[in-house]
Write an enzyme that holds these catalytic residues in place. Structure first.
Site, PDB file in Angstrom:
ATOM      1  N   THR A 201      56.203 -46.734 -61.645  1.00 24.12           N
ATOM      2  CA  THR A 201      55.976 -46.581 -63.087  1.00 24.12           C
ATOM      3  C   THR A 201      56.679 -47.683 -63.868  1.00 24.12           C
ATOM      4  O   THR A 201      56.130 -48.217 -64.844  1.00 24.12           O
ATOM      5  CB  THR A 201      56.463 -45.203 -63.548  1.00 24.12           C
ATOM      6  OG1 THR A 201      55.789 -44.183 -62.801  1.00 24.12           O
ATOM      7  CG2 THR A 201      56.184 -44.998 -65.021  1.00 24.12           C
TER       8      THR A 201
ATOM      9  N   HIS B 119      78.462 -27.480 -31.766  1.00 28.65           N
ATOM     10  CA  HIS B 119      77.137 -28.003 -32.120  1.00 28.65           C
ATOM     11  C   HIS B 119      77.250 -29.370 -32.803  1.00 28.65           C
ATOM     12  O   HIS B 119      76.565 -30.333 -32.420  1.00 28.65           O
ATOM     13  CB  HIS B 119      76.443 -26.992 -33.042  1.00 28.65           C
ATOM     14  CG  HIS B 119      75.024 -27.329 -33.361  1.00 28.65           C
ATOM     15  ND1 HIS B 119      73.955 -26.659 -32.814  1.00 28.65           N
ATOM     16  CD2 HIS B 119      74.480 -28.272 -34.170  1.00 28.65           C
ATOM     17  CE1 HIS B 119      72.832 -27.171 -33.279  1.00 28.65           C
ATOM     18  NE2 HIS B 119      73.126 -28.154 -34.107  1.00 28.65           N
ATOM     19  N   GLU B 120      78.103 -29.470 -33.814  1.00 31.21           N
ATOM     20  CA  GLU B 120      78.210 -30.720 -34.573  1.00 31.21           C
ATOM     21  C   GLU B 120      78.881 -31.816 -33.738  1.00 31.21           C
ATOM     22  O   GLU B 120      78.535 -32.994 -33.864  1.00 31.21           O
ATOM     23  CB  GLU B 120      78.991 -30.490 -35.867  1.00 31.21           C
ATOM     24  CG  GLU B 120      78.351 -29.497 -36.822  1.00 31.21           C
ATOM     25  CD  GLU B 120      76.931 -29.864 -37.170  1.00 31.21           C
ATOM     26  OE1 GLU B 120      76.600 -31.067 -37.209  1.00 31.21           O
ATOM     27  OE2 GLU B 120      76.126 -28.940 -37.394  1.00 31.21           O
TER      28      GLU B 120
ATOM     29  N   ASP C  79      66.658 -28.657 -36.035  1.00 30.87           N
ATOM     30  CA  ASP C  79      66.723 -29.805 -35.128  1.00 30.87           C
ATOM     31  C   ASP C  79      65.490 -29.873 -34.236  1.00 30.87           C
ATOM     32  O   ASP C  79      64.917 -30.942 -34.021  1.00 30.87           O
ATOM     33  CB  ASP C  79      67.981 -29.720 -34.263  1.00 30.87           C
ATOM     34  CG  ASP C  79      69.251 -29.718 -35.100  1.00 30.87           C
ATOM     35  OD1 ASP C  79      69.210 -30.281 -36.200  1.00 30.87           O
ATOM     36  OD2 ASP C  79      70.252 -29.147 -34.648  1.00 30.87           O
TER      37      ASP C  79
ATOM     38  N   GLY D 289      53.632 -46.385 -52.427  1.00 34.90           N
ATOM     39  CA  GLY D 289      55.025 -46.389 -51.988  1.00 34.90           C
ATOM     40  C   GLY D 289      55.621 -45.006 -52.089  1.00 34.90           C
ATOM     41  O   GLY D 289      55.008 -44.066 -52.603  1.00 34.90           O
ATOM     42  N   GLU D 290      56.843 -44.870 -51.608  1.00 28.32           N
ATOM     43  CA  GLU D 290      57.532 -43.594 -51.623  1.00 28.32           C
ATOM     44  C   GLU D 290      57.901 -43.200 -53.050  1.00 28.32           C
ATOM     45  O   GLU D 290      57.983 -44.056 -53.943  1.00 28.32           O
ATOM     46  CB  GLU D 290      58.786 -43.666 -50.752  1.00 28.32           C
ATOM     47  CG  GLU D 290      58.508 -43.927 -49.283  1.00 28.32           C
ATOM     48  CD  GLU D 290      59.777 -43.920 -48.456  1.00 28.32           C
ATOM     49  OE1 GLU D 290      60.817 -43.472 -48.980  1.00 28.32           O
ATOM     50  OE2 GLU D 290      59.737 -44.353 -47.298  1.00 28.32           O
TER      51      GLU D 290
ATOM     52  N   GLY E  78      59.934 -47.062 -58.071  1.00 24.36           N
ATOM     53  CA  GLY E  78      59.799 -47.848 -59.302  1.00 24.36           C
ATOM     54  C   GLY E  78      58.384 -48.251 -59.638  1.00 24.36           C
ATOM     55  O   GLY E  78      58.193 -49.272 -60.315  1.00 24.36           O
TER      56      GLY E  78
END
Length: 659
Positions: free
Chosen positions: A223, A438-439, A513, A216-217, A221
């Site tokens: 551990t 741009h945004e 981007d 998993g990523e 959890g």
């Protein structure tokens, strides 16, 4: 300066003092006066031997040669003599004293031969400091440095291969304490039953699993699940990492593997938890000595996992973020029998996580945990713990007595788009205008194509970005349609297209981007069969088959896809031009525009420009059903929840004014 690892811990001082004491004892023995040997009862020989043992300086002051010694022998002028290991000491009748060097022992042999063949009165002859009389410690003293080095090496090797620490009383964490990961917890219940009663499996002839692999990523959890499994199973717990078996000394890693499994068998039932097990690596051709050592460590792991009985009560639990980095022989059936994927928390799990961590801080009663859970789609439990803790830090920085909702919202934005830097050099009006255009392009295309929920648009720097458009996923998704991926690429290209539309040139702010858009395009063309030419060949399958391939065709197809979507994005922005002007003006005035204003700007467009926009706040806006799992790898190395424009800090050439 950091203390050396060998000297850390409670035994470090003892290990440091022991060699010093040993050196002190040897030095004390060396400085002790020689013990007097057993002398003859009386006579000149006894007197001469006693004087030599006290000091030989009187003889060393005068050096004789062989001719003098032979002359004194013939003339009977020798009163007494002593034969040493490297010299012959002589005292004459006139009380003269001298010595004759005798490194090879020939002078002593000549003296003894003459002494044995003499018919006259014999003079007293004795032995002085021969090898037989030398104390044992003086014989070993020249070799003491080598002995100390060997002793230090043995101590160090023993510490490196010492038994691993065993936790016998459980970790105090149960499955109830691990929020989310319901599928993983259900899969681990069979393992729990086996560790509690291994004989029940043996009676039925069932072979319990030897190993379980958690994938998993990072931060999901894995551990915590391993510790909860140890507590639920009432088993001993040994926690190590894959890098613990690496060593600069040859053979130490293999001994660590043997020691680990030997300790686990003694403590059965026992769980061996190997975190980041991909640190062990894969076997490779032995081109370097390090490859040979790594191969031996993996081979020892394979032998140990084949060597213990399934009913012995030992379970190997591995956790990794990169299961493809493990050796295929290590994860095959019979060694790691089960592979359990630990996924991201769902909506209810995220709300429970916020409730758990909010209970550990001084939180205000009005926290909307449900809203926070909806705004944190795709975040891990570790990220949620960071958000709550960072919210408490923000509240303490502001001097607040409680953590308010505004602090948590700021912490969520910090987690997604980075910290808001302080002391930033003010930008020129031309740069502010370029960033605003741009945004605004990112935000409008994201809202129009329903890529996600547009939370806010800002031209204030956040992290490494000079401006940010925050777009969060609407729902947890594991399956992505081709249309969704194409829309996401258009959202990424929208900032660059908006700059080109207004200023007739682009800036370096679109570099990040383009990188993310290229990742998605390459994944669509080379792995998902979504290229413009309809090719279904997977480049990953070509690599796995160890076939040579020319990537130019895939690169050309990806570039063609990007060019096509760039044209579509430019056409869309031309249609949304009035809304683009409005959002850009608002950004220049207020620097931050909420997502609701972006949606309102699109809704106000006349019918000729816009055909209607549906709200994005309801889950399932696309009418897509969720699936339990995807049949292919998630392409979303490139799928992210935000678009950070202007990643470069350098100023761009000032373009013409906004149209």
């Amino acid at each position: 300066m950091k203390k050396p690892r060998l000297l850390q811990g409670r035994h470090g001082l003892a290990l440091f003092i022991f060699p010093l004491l040993l050196l002190g004892a040897l030095a004390w023995w060396q400085l002790q006066p020689d013990a007097p040997g057993e002398a003859p009862a009386a006579g000149p020989a006894a007197v001469m031997l006693a004087e030599l043992q006290a000091s030989s300086d009187a003889w060393k002051a005068s050096r004789g040669d062989l001719s003098r010694l032979m002359s004194d022998l013939r003339n009977g002028a020798i009163a007494s003599a002593a034969v040493g290991t490297d010299a012959v000491y002589v005292t004459t009748a006139s009380d003269q004293r001298y010595w004759v060097p005798d490194q090879a022992g020939r002078v002593a042999a000549l003296l003894l031969e003459h002494y044995a063949g003499s018919n006259g009165e014999l003079f007293p002859l004795t032995l002085f400091q021969t090898d037989a009389e030398k104390p044992l410690y003086k014989m070993l003293l020249p070799y003491s440095p080598i002995a100390l080095l060997l002793l230090a090496g043995a101590i160090y090797f023993g510490l490196k291969t010492r038994s691993f620490q065993v936790q016998r009383k459980g970790s105090g964490i149960t499955f109830a304490d691990v929020i989310g990961a319901a599928e993983a917890k259900q899969a681990l219940r069979d393992v729990t039953a086996y560790l509690r009663d291994p004989t029940a499996y043996a009676r039925l002839g069932a072979r319990p699993p030897k190993g379980v692999l958690l994938t998993g990523e990072p931060g999901t959890g894995k551990t915590q699940l391993a510790k909860a499994l140890a507590s639920e199973s009432n088993a001993s717990f040994i926690q190590v990492t894959g890098s613990d078996f690496s060593s600069m000394y040859f053979g130490v890693g293999i001994q660590k593997v043997k020691s680990l499994f030997r300790t686990a068998r003694k403590q059965a039932p026992c769980i061996i938890f190997i975190d980041e097990i991909d640190g062990i690596g894969k076997r490779a051709e032995q081109q370097r000595s390090s490859d040979a050592e790594s191969n031996r460590i993996i081979n020892q792991f394979l032998a140990e996992m084949d060597g213990f009985d399934g009913a012995s009560g030992v379970l190997v639990l591995g956790a990794t973020n990169f299961p493809n980095s493990l050796d295929p022989a290590l994860v095959r059936e019979g060694r790691f029998d089960r592979s359990i994927a630990v996924g991201l928390p769902g909506l209810e799990d995220r709300e429970a996580l916020f409730r758990l961590y909010a209970g550990k801080i001084s939180a205000a009663p009005g926290l909307d945990l449900a809203q926070l859970a909806r705004n944190t789609v795709g975040l891990t439990p570790a990220a949620i713990a960071y958000i709550v803790n960072h919210a408490a830090l923000l509240a303490a920085r502001a001097g607040a007595t409680q953590v308010e909702m505004s602090h948590v919202v700021d912490a969520v934005e910090t987690c997604r788009i980075g910290e808001q830097p302080s002391g930033v050099t003010p930008m020129s009006p031309a740069d502010r205008k370029r960033i605003a255009v741009h945004e605004a392009g990112h935000a409008l295309v994201a809202a129009e194509l329903k890529v996600g929920r547009v939370e806010k648009v800002t031209i204030l720097p956040r992290g490494q970005a000079l401006g940010v458009t925050l777009v969060t996923p609407v729902e947890d998704k594991r399956l992505h349609m081709e249309s969704e991926l194409r829309n996401r690429i258009q959202m990424l290209l929208a900032g660059r297209c908006a700059e080109q539309l207004y200023f007739h040139e682009v800036s370096s702010g679109a570099g990040q981007d383009l990188q993310e858009a290229s990742k998605i395009a390459l994944s669509m063309v080379g792995a998902l069969g979504m290229g413009p030419k309809g090719s279904l060949l997977s480049l990953q399958a070509v690599r796995d088959a160890h076939l040579e391939s020319d990537p130019r065709e895939a690169l050309e197809a990806a570039d063609e896809l990007l060019q096509q979507l760039n044209r579509d994005c430019m056409a869309l922005l031309l249609r949304l031009r009035p809304a683009l002007d409005h959002v850009t003006e608002r950004l220049l005035e207020t620097e931050t525009v909420p997502g609701e204003d972006v949606l309102a700007a699109i809704a106000e467009l006349p019918a000729a420009h816009h055909h209607g926009v549906s709200p994005l706040h309801a889950p399932g806006a696309h009418g897509l059903e969720r699936v339990a799992a995807s049949g292919y790898e998630n392409p979303a190395d490139a799928l992210f929840e935000l678009v950070a424009g202007e990643a470069q800090q350098e100023q761009e050439p000032q373009g013409p004014g906004m149209a």
